[in-house]
Design a protein around this motif. Structure first.
Motif, PDB file in Angstrom:
ATOM      1  N   LEU A  75      35.753  27.615  45.982  1.00  0.00           N
ATOM      2  CA  LEU A  75      37.175  27.592  45.658  1.00  0.00           C
ATOM      3  C   LEU A  75      37.891  28.695  46.424  1.00  0.00           C
ATOM      4  O   LEU A  75      37.434  29.848  46.434  1.00  0.00           O
ATOM      5  N   ALA A  76      39.001  28.356  47.032  1.00  0.00           N
ATOM      6  CA  ALA A  76      39.804  29.359  47.729  1.00  0.00           C
ATOM      7  C   ALA A  76      40.384  30.351  46.726  1.00  0.00           C
ATOM      8  O   ALA A  76      40.569  30.039  45.545  1.00  0.00           O
ATOM      9  N   ALA A  77      40.687  31.559  47.205  1.00  0.00           N
ATOM     10  CA  ALA A  77      41.212  32.604  46.328  1.00  0.00           C
ATOM     11  C   ALA A  77      42.481  32.152  45.618  1.00  0.00           C
ATOM     12  O   ALA A  77      42.663  32.407  44.420  1.00  0.00           O
ATOM     13  N   ALA A  78      43.366  31.471  46.323  1.00  0.00           N
ATOM     14  CA  ALA A  78      44.617  31.014  45.704  1.00  0.00           C
ATOM     15  C   ALA A  78      44.340  30.020  44.580  1.00  0.00           C
ATOM     16  O   ALA A  78      45.026  30.024  43.544  1.00  0.00           O
ATOM     17  N   ARG A  80      41.576  29.920  42.737  1.00  0.00           N
ATOM     18  CA  ARG A  80      40.995  30.657  41.611  1.00  0.00           C
ATOM     19  C   ARG A  80      42.090  31.376  40.823  1.00  0.00           C
ATOM     20  O   ARG A  80      42.069  31.406  39.587  1.00  0.00           O
ATOM     21  N   ALA A  81      43.047  31.954  41.528  1.00  0.00           N
ATOM     22  CA  ALA A  81      44.158  32.631  40.849  1.00  0.00           C
ATOM     23  C   ALA A  81      44.967  31.644  40.014  1.00  0.00           C
ATOM     24  O   ALA A  81      45.374  31.949  38.883  1.00  0.00           O
ATOM     25  N   ARG A  82      45.194  30.454  40.560  1.00  0.00           N
ATOM     26  CA  ARG A  82      45.952  29.445  39.817  1.00  0.00           C
ATOM     27  C   ARG A  82      45.209  29.035  38.547  1.00  0.00           C
ATOM     28  O   ARG A  82      45.814  28.905  37.473  1.00  0.00           O
ATOM     29  N   VAL A  83      43.906  28.825  38.649  1.00  0.00           N
ATOM     30  CA  VAL A  83      43.108  28.461  37.473  1.00  0.00           C
ATOM     31  C   VAL A  83      43.228  29.537  36.396  1.00  0.00           C
ATOM     32  O   VAL A  83      43.440  29.238  35.209  1.00  0.00           O
ATOM     33  N   LEU A  84      43.105  30.785  36.789  1.00  0.00           N
ATOM     34  CA  LEU A  84      43.171  31.882  35.825  1.00  0.00           C
ATOM     35  C   LEU A  84      44.541  31.956  35.156  1.00  0.00           C
ATOM     36  O   LEU A  84      44.645  32.143  33.938  1.00  0.00           O
ATOM     37  N   ALA A 127      42.935  39.190  35.998  1.00  0.00           N
ATOM     38  CA  ALA A 127      41.970  38.646  36.955  1.00  0.00           C
ATOM     39  C   ALA A 127      42.681  37.829  38.027  1.00  0.00           C
ATOM     40  O   ALA A 127      42.322  37.885  39.212  1.00  0.00           O
ATOM     41  N   ALA A 128      43.702  37.074  37.631  1.00  0.00           N
ATOM     42  CA  ALA A 128      44.472  36.302  38.612  1.00  0.00           C
ATOM     43  C   ALA A 128      45.143  37.226  39.625  1.00  0.00           C
ATOM     44  O   ALA A 128      45.178  36.939  40.829  1.00  0.00           O
ATOM     45  N   GLU A 129      45.661  38.349  39.146  1.00  0.00           N
ATOM     46  CA  GLU A 129      46.328  39.298  40.040  1.00  0.00           C
ATOM     47  C   GLU A 129      45.350  40.003  40.972  1.00  0.00           C
ATOM     48  O   GLU A 129      45.737  40.476  42.046  1.00  0.00           O
ATOM     49  N   ALA A 130      44.075  40.070  40.561  1.00  0.00           N
ATOM     50  CA  ALA A 130      43.089  40.847  41.320  1.00  0.00           C
ATOM     51  C   ALA A 130      42.335  40.032  42.356  1.00  0.00           C
ATOM     52  O   ALA A 130      41.495  40.583  43.070  1.00  0.00           O
ATOM     53  N   VAL A 131      42.624  38.741  42.460  1.00  0.00           N
ATOM     54  CA  VAL A 131      41.839  37.873  43.343  1.00  0.00           C
ATOM     55  C   VAL A 131      41.778  38.416  44.771  1.00  0.00           C
ATOM     56  O   VAL A 131      40.732  38.386  45.419  1.00  0.00           O
ATOM     57  N   HIS A 132      42.873  38.928  45.271  1.00  0.00           N
ATOM     58  CA  HIS A 132      42.904  39.380  46.665  1.00  0.00           C
ATOM     59  C   HIS A 132      42.425  40.823  46.829  1.00  0.00           C
ATOM     60  O   HIS A 132      42.459  41.360  47.936  1.00  0.00           O
TER      61      HIS A 132
END
Length: 492
Positions: A75-78, A80-84, A127-132
């Motif tokens: 899964l791309a980082a974006a 994963r952030a959307r899922v979270l 966690a969503a904010e920390a993906v990058h």
């Protein structure tokens, strides 16, 4: 005050009024390969408050556990952030339902269960904010063979196994799930068999909000199920929260596989002679009585300077009066139940032993069914079982020590999770903080303090590894290094 019990130790009577309720439908306790299914063992969930049937969950047996799961799509980082973010919104939308399930299943006051949902939401959001921020490194390498470039990136393990306890049934799951999605690692959840209904509801909410099914499995059941899941060769990392006995069994099967083990503590609050006593008493009450004392980082003993111990204990008695014991479903209740009557019996035995050893019960010491009233004890022997073993109960044992003994505390402290320190002397506070062999020292607050971005974990008997949004995500990855022939040429 003597140790007393209510006139009956029987469970509380059922809630009055209304027709008899139909038994709840059986909830499947297994989610695997993208679908729900029933395990072969029916497990009744009964309220620890009044004994009523609140759920039936079909637990799995060890023989049902699969082995050798295949790989999943990256899964791309974006994504994963959307899922979270979407999952955080899902828990906010179903907060009342989730809180009611937790409250009914383990006896947590519904207002505390709502805070449990809030905590889960915060973990998912952060966690969503920390993906990058889960990034790698590059290093120039020089040597006889010429210049090279080493690029190291975090790669998620094939599968994480999370084994969690009953006392915070949602937060303990999300503390594992959110970092796993941040890292891009599939996760299998093995919750306590005492909290399977809440775990199943949490997984339902995650899936409804788009958590990729191939990244999530749930197996409810007993310790044999955990052992079977550990036997899966695809399980590369173990995230365990619980007691030392369970951890030893898990580690024996897991072998050299990496993991993070959080094993509890007999957490201390240190109250020096110059402390702000009212503030320390408030912190002690919150840490000792919150969630009925069923917290690994709660206040399990108060080490108070001899000259202020009596005054401090009196202030703590005043604080305890505000902690109403009652029906967990009522919003005015601050202490619901312990997990069962066996837990109460163990507490009662330890309190009575402490009293025989010279301790004085200044408040509480009352029990009914699975309920334990907030109990303040003074003059507790430092060697009493009550303060040398972890009890998940609303207990506030005060141990009087000399000021010199408090300064020397780090020399004999056995290790642990967190310690709270109250003193107005910053040099003294820093001396204690730097020397105490624990994961975290909290100044001017109790050891119960936590934040998703602050690494949390123990030393010695309290386990190893650290949990936070980023620490946990990094734990769930291994370092992959690719060495390029030369910095200017790139890969061939």
């Amino acid at each position: 005050m003597s140790v007393v019990a209510h006139p009956t130790d029987e469970p509380n009577p059922g809630r009055p009024g209304g027709p008899a309720q139909e038994p709840p439908p059986v909830r499947p306790g297994v989610f695997e390969n993208g679908s729900w299914r029933h395990g072969e063992l029916l497990h009744e969930v009964r309220s620890p408050y009044d004994g009523r049937l609140v759920a039936t969950v079909s637990h799995a047996s060890a023989r049902e556990v699969p082995r050798g799961r295949g790989p999943v799509r990256a899964l791309a980082a974006a994504d994963r952030a959307r899922v979270l973010r979407d999952c955080a919104e899902g828990f906010e939308a179903r907060k009342a339902e989730m809180a009611a399930s937790i409250s009914a299943e383990i006896g947590m006051p519904v207002t505390d269960a709502e805070k449990e949902v809030d905590r889960a939401v915060r973990w998912l959001q952060l966690a969503a904010e920390a993906v990058h921020h889960l990034d790698g490194t590059s290093t120039r390498l020089s040597g006889p063979g010429g210049d090279r470039l080493a690029v190291t990136t975090p790669q998620p393990y094939r599968r994480v196994l999370a084994i969690t306890p009953y006392n915070r049934p949602l937060a303990q799951l999300i503390v594992k799930v959110a970092p796993a999605m941040l890292a891009g690692a599939p996760i299998t959840l093995k919750p306590s068999e005492r909290a399977g209904a809440s775990a199943a509801l949490a997984v339902e909410i995650l899936l409804d909000r788009g958590y990729p099914p191939e990244y999530l499995s749930l197996w409810t059941g007993g310790p044999d199920v955990a052992q079977a899941l550990l036997a899966d060769p695809a399980t590369d990392f173990v995230a365990f929260t619980g007691g030392a006995r369970g951890a030893n069994a898990v580690a024996a099967t897991a072998g050299p596989r990496p993991g993070c083990y959080e094993l509890g503590d007999v957490g201390a609050l240190v109250v020096c002679a110059d402390a702000d006593l009212p503030a320390a008493a408030r912190a002690a009450a919150q840490g000792a009585f919150g969630n009925a004392g069923q917290s690994c980082r709660g206040v399990k003993r108060i080490l108070a300077a001899h000259e202020v111990a009596e005054e401090f204990a009196g202030l703590l008695v005043e604080e305890s009066a505000a902690w109403r014991v009652g029906d967990p479903a009522e919003r005015g209740t601050r202490i619901g139940t312990l997990i069962d009557t066996d837990a109460v019996a163990r507490v009662r035995t330890a309190v009575e032993a402490a009293v025989r050893g010279g301790a004085e019960v200044m408040a509480g010491g009352e029990y009914r069914g699975a309920q334990c009233w907030p109990t303040v004890l003074n003059n507790v022997d430092p060697e009493a079982q009550l303060v040398t073993e972890e009890f998940l109960a609303p207990l506030a044992p005060v141990i009087a020590l000399t000021d010199r003994a408090l300064d020397d505390l780090p020399d004999s402290y056995p290790g642990g999770l967190q310690v709270g320190v109250f003193t107005r002397d910053l040099d003294r506070a820093m001396n204690l903080a730097q020397r105490l062999p624990v994961g975290t020292v909290v100044l001017d607050d109790g050891p119960q303090y936590d934040h998703p971005l602050a690494p949390f974990g123990g030393v010695g008997h309290s386990g190893h590894g650290r949990e936070s949004v980023l620490s946990s995500a990094r734990n769930m990855c291994f370092a992959k290094t690719i060495v390029f022939p030369a910095p200017t040429q790139g890969p061939r």
